[in-house]
Design a protein around this motif. Structure first.
Motif, PDB file in Angstrom:
ATOM      1  N   ALA A  16       0.960  -1.119   0.106  1.00  0.00           N
ATOM      2  CA  ALA A  16      -0.107   0.063  -0.289  1.00  0.00           C
ATOM      3  C   ALA A  16       0.896   1.218  -0.374  1.00  0.00           C
ATOM      4  CB  ALA A  16      -0.907  -0.166   1.184  1.00  0.00           C
ATOM      5  N   PHE A  17       2.018   1.333   0.755  1.00  0.00           N
ATOM      6  CA  PHE A  17       2.686   2.376   0.914  1.00  0.00           C
ATOM      7  C   PHE A  17       3.568   2.409  -0.592  1.00  0.00           C
ATOM      8  CE2 PHE A  17       2.300   2.220   5.548  1.00  0.00           C
ATOM      9  CZ  PHE A  17       2.163   3.487   5.683  1.00  0.00           C
ATOM     10  N   GLY A  18       3.898   1.746  -1.139  1.00  0.00           N
ATOM     11  CA  GLY A  18       4.403   1.431  -2.642  1.00  0.00           C
ATOM     12  C   GLY A  18       3.586   2.014  -3.454  1.00  0.00           C
ATOM     13  N   ASP A  19       2.355   2.129  -3.294  1.00  0.00           N
ATOM     14  CA  ASP A  19       1.352   2.757  -4.346  1.00  0.00           C
ATOM     15  C   ASP A  19       1.191   4.180  -4.055  1.00  0.00           C
ATOM     16  OD1 ASP A  19       0.873   0.421  -5.424  1.00  0.00           O
ATOM     17  OD2 ASP A  19      -0.925  -0.128  -4.481  1.00  0.00           O
ATOM     18  N   LEU A  20       1.733   4.792  -2.942  1.00  0.00           N
ATOM     19  CA  LEU A  20       1.569   6.086  -2.925  1.00  0.00           C
ATOM     20  C   LEU A  20       2.827   7.024  -3.567  1.00  0.00           C
ATOM     21  CD1 LEU A  20       1.457   6.517   1.049  1.00  0.00           C
ATOM     22  CD2 LEU A  20      -0.618   6.461  -0.474  1.00  0.00           C
ATOM     23  N   THR A  21       2.176   8.224  -4.140  1.00  0.00           N
ATOM     24  CA  THR A  21       3.055   8.931  -5.072  1.00  0.00           C
ATOM     25  C   THR A  21       4.082   9.539  -4.077  1.00  0.00           C
ATOM     26  OG1 THR A  21       1.514  11.203  -4.797  1.00  0.00           O
ATOM     27  CG2 THR A  21       1.166   9.457  -6.598  1.00  0.00           C
ATOM     28  N   PRO A  22       5.124  10.453  -4.578  1.00  0.00           N
ATOM     29  CA  PRO A  22       6.121  11.038  -3.770  1.00  0.00           C
ATOM     30  C   PRO A  22       5.248  12.159  -2.996  1.00  0.00           C
ATOM     31  CG  PRO A  22       6.965  10.585  -5.691  1.00  0.00           C
ATOM     32  CD  PRO A  22       5.603  10.026  -5.882  1.00  0.00           C
ATOM     33  N   THR A  23       4.368  12.881  -3.819  1.00  0.00           N
ATOM     34  CA  THR A  23       3.612  14.019  -3.096  1.00  0.00           C
ATOM     35  C   THR A  23       2.674  13.385  -1.914  1.00  0.00           C
ATOM     36  OG1 THR A  23       3.546  15.271  -4.999  1.00  0.00           O
ATOM     37  CG2 THR A  23       2.153  16.032  -3.276  1.00  0.00           C
ATOM     38  N   GLN A  24       2.128  12.264  -2.180  1.00  0.00           N
ATOM     39  CA  GLN A  24       1.411  11.676  -1.004  1.00  0.00           C
ATOM     40  C   GLN A  24       2.036  11.251   0.115  1.00  0.00           C
ATOM     41  OE1 GLN A  24      -0.718   8.733  -3.344  1.00  0.00           O
ATOM     42  NE2 GLN A  24      -2.233   9.906  -3.828  1.00  0.00           N
ATOM     43  N   MET A  25       3.339  10.843  -0.294  1.00  0.00           N
ATOM     44  CA  MET A  25       4.423  10.498   1.035  1.00  0.00           C
ATOM     45  C   MET A  25       4.618  11.689   1.633  1.00  0.00           C
ATOM     46  SD  MET A  25       4.662   7.131   1.124  1.00  0.00           S
ATOM     47  CE  MET A  25       6.279   6.920   1.835  1.00  0.00           C
ATOM     48  N   LYS A  26       4.934  12.690   1.015  1.00  0.00           N
ATOM     49  CA  LYS A  26       5.141  14.042   1.756  1.00  0.00           C
ATOM     50  C   LYS A  26       3.969  14.559   2.519  1.00  0.00           C
ATOM     51  CE  LYS A  26       8.377  15.650  -1.626  1.00  0.00           C
ATOM     52  NZ  LYS A  26       8.718  16.230  -2.910  1.00  0.00           N
ATOM     53  N   VAL A  27       2.715  14.471   2.080  1.00  0.00           N
ATOM     54  CA  VAL A  27       1.612  14.781   2.871  1.00  0.00           C
ATOM     55  C   VAL A  27       1.360  13.946   4.194  1.00  0.00           C
ATOM     56  CG1 VAL A  27      -0.914  14.730   2.593  1.00  0.00           C
ATOM     57  CG2 VAL A  27       0.335  15.625   0.728  1.00  0.00           C
ATOM     58  N   LEU A  28       1.632  12.600   3.885  1.00  0.00           N
ATOM     59  CA  LEU A  28       1.634  11.686   5.066  1.00  0.00           C
ATOM     60  C   LEU A  28       2.678  11.814   6.004  1.00  0.00           C
ATOM     61  CD1 LEU A  28       0.157   9.382   6.315  1.00  0.00           C
ATOM     62  CD2 LEU A  28       1.684   7.737   4.890  1.00  0.00           C
ATOM     63  N   ALA A  29       3.820  12.537   5.411  1.00  0.00           N
ATOM     64  CA  ALA A  29       4.935  12.741   6.617  1.00  0.00           C
ATOM     65  C   ALA A  29       4.606  13.872   7.250  1.00  0.00           C
ATOM     66  CB  ALA A  29       6.155  13.053   5.958  1.00  0.00           C
ATOM     67  N   GLY A  30       3.664  14.700   6.683  1.00  0.00           N
ATOM     68  CA  GLY A  30       3.215  15.806   7.530  1.00  0.00           C
ATOM     69  C   GLY A  30       2.218  15.704   8.524  1.00  0.00           C
ATOM     70  N   VAL A  31       1.338  14.833   7.974  1.00  0.00           N
ATOM     71  CA  VAL A  31       0.397  14.242   9.071  1.00  0.00           C
ATOM     72  C   VAL A  31       0.855  13.560  10.048  1.00  0.00           C
ATOM     73  CG1 VAL A  31      -1.614  12.602   9.127  1.00  0.00           C
ATOM     74  CG2 VAL A  31      -1.811  14.356   7.071  1.00  0.00           C
ATOM     75  N   ASN A  32       1.950  12.623   9.738  1.00  0.00           N
ATOM     76  CA  ASN A  32       2.631  12.132  10.848  1.00  0.00           C
ATOM     77  C   ASN A  32       3.342  13.008  11.806  1.00  0.00           C
ATOM     78  OD1 ASN A  32       3.415   9.597  12.229  1.00  0.00           O
ATOM     79  ND2 ASN A  32       5.001   9.479  10.833  1.00  0.00           N
ATOM     80  N   SER A  33       3.592  14.113  11.299  1.00  0.00           N
ATOM     81  CA  SER A  33       4.198  15.158  12.240  1.00  0.00           C
ATOM     82  C   SER A  33       3.320  15.979  12.958  1.00  0.00           C
ATOM     83  CB  SER A  33       5.209  16.004  11.533  1.00  0.00           C
ATOM     84  OG  SER A  33       6.049  15.257  10.805  1.00  0.00           O
ATOM     85  N   GLY A  34       1.946  15.803  12.841  1.00  0.00           N
ATOM     86  CA  GLY A  34       0.938  16.465  13.432  1.00  0.00           C
ATOM     87  C   GLY A  34       0.583  17.684  12.802  1.00  0.00           C
ATOM     88  N   LEU A  35       0.962  18.153  11.680  1.00  0.00           N
ATOM     89  CA  LEU A  35       0.801  19.392  10.895  1.00  0.00           C
ATOM     90  C   LEU A  35      -0.821  19.297  10.357  1.00  0.00           C
ATOM     91  CD1 LEU A  35       4.009  19.708   8.787  1.00  0.00           C
ATOM     92  CD2 LEU A  35       3.484  20.693  10.979  1.00  0.00           C
TER      93      LEU A  35
END
Length: 86
Positions: A16-35
């Motif tokens: 599932a994570f392999g299917d994420l686009t680079p931008t989706q990964m960046k957005v997810l990283a932001g969510v994971n950081s609590g932004l």
């Protein structure tokens, strides 16, 4: 169940994570950081509506229902990658 409600439940989290686009990964990283979406949008130089669209897509790909579950999935994946590297 309609065709729009069908989800693949037997996929591994890594797939599932392999299917994420680079931008989706960046957005997810932001969510994971609590932004907030607004903060993620500012950091990435995109519109807040675009962040929302990426969140919808990545939550569908990860088979989660809210941003808290997405963050937990990201943390679990990060923890899994660290454990595998040891």
């Amino acid at each position: 169940m309609t065709t729009t409600e069908v989800r693949v439940l037997d996929r591994s989290p890594q797939a599932a994570f392999g299917d994420l686009t680079p931008t989706q990964m960046k957005v997810l990283a932001g969510v994971n950081s609590g932004l907030l979406n607004k903060q993620i949008a500012f950091d990435l130089g995109i519109a807040e509506a675009t962040v929302k669209a990426h969140m919808t897509a990545l939550m569908r790909k990860l088979n989660v229902h809210n941003r808290t579950q997405a963050a937990i999935a990201a943390q679990a994946m990060t923890h899994g990658l660290r454990s595998a590297a040891r």
